[in-house]
Design a protein around this motif. Structure first.
Motif, short mmCIF file in Angstrom:
data_model
loop_
_atom_site.label_atom_id
_atom_site.label_comp_id
_atom_site.label_asym_id
_atom_site.label_seq_id
_atom_site.Cartn_x
_atom_site.Cartn_y
_atom_site.Cartn_z
N LYS A 81 35.70 52.43 45.42
CA LYS A 81 34.52 51.98 44.39
C LYS A 81 33.58 51.16 44.43
O LYS A 81 32.55 50.89 43.87
N SER A 87 33.65 41.95 42.22
CA SER A 87 34.77 40.54 42.62
C SER A 87 35.34 40.79 42.99
O SER A 87 35.76 39.17 43.24
N ARG A 143 37.45 37.71 47.44
CA ARG A 143 37.62 37.27 49.17
C ARG A 143 37.17 35.81 49.79
O ARG A 143 37.15 35.21 50.74
N SER A 165 43.86 39.35 48.36
CA SER A 165 45.52 40.01 47.07
C SER A 165 46.29 38.98 47.05
O SER A 165 46.90 38.19 46.01
N ARG A 192 42.46 33.19 38.76
CA ARG A 192 41.95 34.11 37.83
C ARG A 192 41.44 33.43 37.29
O ARG A 192 39.94 33.80 36.83
N ARG A 249 39.54 45.13 39.66
CA ARG A 249 41.13 45.49 39.49
C ARG A 249 41.08 45.30 38.12
O ARG A 249 41.65 45.86 37.60
N ASP A 250 40.44 44.50 37.52
CA ASP A 250 40.60 43.92 35.83
C ASP A 250 39.03 43.80 34.99
O ASP A 250 39.36 43.08 34.35
N ARG A 255 49.06 45.58 49.52
CA ARG A 255 48.67 44.85 49.16
C ARG A 255 48.37 46.33 47.45
O ARG A 255 48.26 45.36 46.72
N ASP A 312 48.99 44.53 43.74
CA ASP A 312 48.15 44.38 43.16
C ASP A 312 48.32 45.25 42.06
O ASP A 312 48.56 44.62 40.63
N ARG A 372 51.68 42.90 40.72
CA ARG A 372 51.36 41.50 39.23
C ARG A 372 51.46 40.63 38.94
O ARG A 372 51.38 41.78 37.58
O1 DC Z 1 38.27 44.90 45.91
P1 DC Z 1 38.89 43.92 47.52
O2 DC Z 1 38.93 44.54 48.49
O3 DC Z 1 37.59 43.31 47.95
O4 DC Z 1 39.52 42.83 46.95
C1 DC Z 1 40.06 41.61 47.44
C2 DC Z 1 42.01 41.42 46.57
O5 DC Z 1 41.32 40.65 45.82
C3 DC Z 1 42.41 42.36 46.19
O6 DC Z 1 43.50 43.18 47.19
C4 DC Z 1 43.18 42.31 45.19
C5 DC Z 1 41.87 40.76 44.47
N1 DC Z 1 41.61 41.05 43.39
C6 DC Z 1 41.69 40.85 41.77
O7 DC Z 1 42.92 40.17 41.93
N2 DC Z 1 41.03 40.95 40.81
C7 DC Z 1 39.88 42.06 41.39
N3 DC Z 1 38.87 41.79 39.78
C8 DC Z 1 38.86 41.64 42.28
C9 DC Z 1 39.87 41.63 43.50
#
Ligand code: DC
Length: 222
Positions: free
Chosen positions: A19, A37, A42, A98, A107, A128-129, A178, A182, A185
């Protein structure tokens, strides 16, 4: 243009689904801004690891998130004057991100920063959201996914290219863990947002995925 009318394309999906690459390229093609995001989670994780913050202390982690001194300069990510573009991609940082992303206060602390990326002429936001929580009224919401095997192979290649060591079996186990965290939760779990279009890229290259998202956007932007 009022902020609420600035177009947003959300691209959510599991880790290593591609993505980031797709969102970045769609943003480039449309001349839109781009929000990674996951990088914010991170960055919070990296800060916490470096300061040896207790990873169970929700309040302390939220404070770190709220006071992140970060900026995005071209392709570089800067944290308190240090270029951490590669450092935040390490597996330990991703796993910690994560974990801390399960805390509602963390958040919440990152919400305002994410919303501030919505600037004219438009935004492509990946995470993710993005479609379910942060930009629920986005005109185009995409849920990008791929099989665990395809994602592990991509992550392996990414890590090797960046000079990190990697092991396929460990990556598969990590990705699965992971995904579980994710997805399961209670707050903002990973799931297609209402109205999201699902794109499975297991058998697709990045060009094809970008083309599909642009075609969907052209249809809704008419
Ligand atoms: O997309 P990424 O792998 O760089 O994201 C790292 C962690 O951050 C992922 O395991 C869950 C969290 N994350 C989240 O909870 N909500 C988001 N919008 C983006 C990432």
């Amino acid at each position: 243009m009022p902020t609420s009318q600035i177009p947003v394309i959300t691209i959510d999906g599991p880790t290593a689904s591609g993505k980031g690459t797709v969102a970045h390229r769609v943003a480039d093609q449309l001349g839109f801004h781009y929000l990674d995001s996951g990088a914010l989670y991170r960055l919070t994780a990296l800060s916490a690891l470096r300061r040896e913050t207790d990873l169970a202390d929700e309040h302390a982690l939220a404070k770190l998130a709220e006071h992140l001194h970060c900026s995005f300069q071209g392709g570089d990510i800067i944290l308190s004057h240090e270029n951490v573009t590669d450092a935040i991609r390490a597996e330990e940082v991703g796993n910690t991100a994560s974990k801390i992303a399960t805390f509602p206060a963390v958040r919440h602390a990152l919400t305002g920063l994410q919303l501030s990326f919505r600037k004219a002429p438009g935004l492509v936001a990946d995470g993710r959201d993005m479609g379910s929580v942060i930009f629920p009224h986005a005109p185009l919401k995409v849920f990008l996914t791929a099989s665990v095997q395809a994602r592990a192979e991509r992550r392996y290649k990414q890590l090797i290219d960046k000079g990190f060591s990697a092991n396929m079996q460990d990556l598969l186990v990590d990705l699965q863990a992971r995904d579980d965290r994710d997805t399961n939760r209670t707050i903002a779990p990973l799931a297609p947002a209402e109205g999201a279009l699902v794109l499975d890229t297991s058998e697709m290259n990045a060009d094809q995925a970008v083309e599909q998202v642009l075609a969907w956007y052209a249809a809704v932007a008419k």
